[in-house]
Enzyme design. Structure first.
Site, PDB file in Angstrom:
ATOM      1  N   HIS A 107      -2.408  -5.334   1.609  1.00  0.00           N
ATOM      2  CA  HIS A 107      -3.462  -6.055   1.398  1.00  0.00           C
ATOM      3  C   HIS A 107      -3.217  -7.549   1.097  1.00  0.00           C
ATOM      4  CE1 HIS A 107      -7.425  -7.204  -0.269  1.00  0.00           C
ATOM      5  NE2 HIS A 107      -6.844  -7.808  -1.174  1.00  0.00           N
TER       6      HIS A 107
ATOM      7  N   GLU B 120      -9.556 -11.226  -7.618  1.00  0.00           N
ATOM      8  CA  GLU B 120      -8.715 -10.008  -7.377  1.00  0.00           C
ATOM      9  C   GLU B 120      -7.586 -10.296  -8.132  1.00  0.00           C
ATOM     10  OE1 GLU B 120      -7.765  -9.737  -2.983  1.00  0.00           O
ATOM     11  OE2 GLU B 120      -9.931  -8.972  -2.597  1.00  0.00           O
TER      12      GLU B 120
ATOM     13  N   LYS C 110       0.672  -1.097   0.016  1.00  0.00           N
ATOM     14  CA  LYS C 110       0.002   0.066  -0.111  1.00  0.00           C
ATOM     15  C   LYS C 110       0.939   1.220   0.009  1.00  0.00           C
ATOM     16  CE  LYS C 110      -3.862  -2.347   2.444  1.00  0.00           C
ATOM     17  NZ  LYS C 110      -5.104  -2.189   3.338  1.00  0.00           N
TER      18      LYS C 110
ATOM     19  N   TYR D 211     -12.215  -2.053  -3.847  1.00  0.00           N
ATOM     20  CA  TYR D 211     -13.031  -2.221  -2.635  1.00  0.00           C
ATOM     21  C   TYR D 211     -14.413  -2.152  -2.683  1.00  0.00           C
ATOM     22  CZ  TYR D 211      -8.434  -2.107  -0.262  1.00  0.00           C
ATOM     23  OH  TYR D 211      -7.217  -2.507   0.227  1.00  0.00           O
TER      24      TYR D 211
ATOM     25  N   ASN E  39      -2.180   0.343   6.579  1.00  0.00           N
ATOM     26  CA  ASN E  39      -1.365  -0.960   7.268  1.00  0.00           C
ATOM     27  C   ASN E  39      -0.607  -1.626   6.284  1.00  0.00           C
ATOM     28  OD1 ASN E  39      -3.550  -1.708   5.770  1.00  0.00           O
ATOM     29  ND2 ASN E  39      -4.610  -2.789   7.315  1.00  0.00           N
TER      30      ASN E  39
END
Ligand code: RTP
Ligand code: MG
Length: 140
Positions: A117, A128, A11, A51, A114
């Site tokens: 993913h 995905e 990320k 998302y 964080n």
């Protein structure tokens, strides 16, 4: 245990701090192989589509803002039990709850920023992976 594939995203909080190599080393040292990888700047439309499952959650807008705040590295990880294995290597969503030695414990800035993913089921992994990669871009 069967060999599986899972989608991983490094990320923007992690790419900003130049942690791509350190995070990739965690995967490789713990038995996952990076069989596809590319660095992208996500558009808002792409982040919202990826998302979409979280569209009704209170944090959806902030999550999409964050995911387009800088480059991401999308990748396919392959290995035994890769979906669950990757989630072990990542640690809990909130770094405050993540186990010692996990990516999120060691690198995440917050529950939102964080660092990584990872797909949460084999079925979602297939969806995905297809979202970001053509079959010809994945070389096992
Ligand atoms: P991911 O999908 O990114 O692998 O993370 P996850 O399964 O551990 O967490 P999930 O519940 O799917 O949430 C997706 C991402 O949304 C952000 N988030 N923010 N502000 C909040 O309360 C909150 N909760 C989740 C995180 O970036 C999380 O990874
Ligand atoms: Mg999730």
């Amino acid at each position: 245990m069967a060999v599986e594939r899972t989608l991983s995203i490094i990320k923007p909080d992690a790419t900003r701090r130049n942690l791509t190599g350190k995070i990739n080393a965690r995967f490789e040292e713990q038995g996952l192989r990076i069989v596809a990888q590319k660095r992208l700047q996500l558009s808002r439309a792409t982040a919202e589509k990826f998302y979409g499952v979280h569209a009704e959650r209170s944090f959806f807008g902030e999550l999409c803002d964050f995911m387009i705040s800088g480059p991401v590295v999308v990748q396919v990880l392959e290995g035994e039990n890769a979906v669950a294995r990757n989630r072990e290597i990542m640690g809990a969503t909130n770094p405050a709850n993540a186990a010692a030695g996990t990516i999120r414990k060691d690198f995440a800035e917050s529950i939102e920023a964080n660092s990584v993913h990872g797909s949460d089921s084999a079925e979602n992994a297939a969806t995905e992976i297809a979202f970001f990669f053509a079959q010809t871009e994945i070389v096992g």
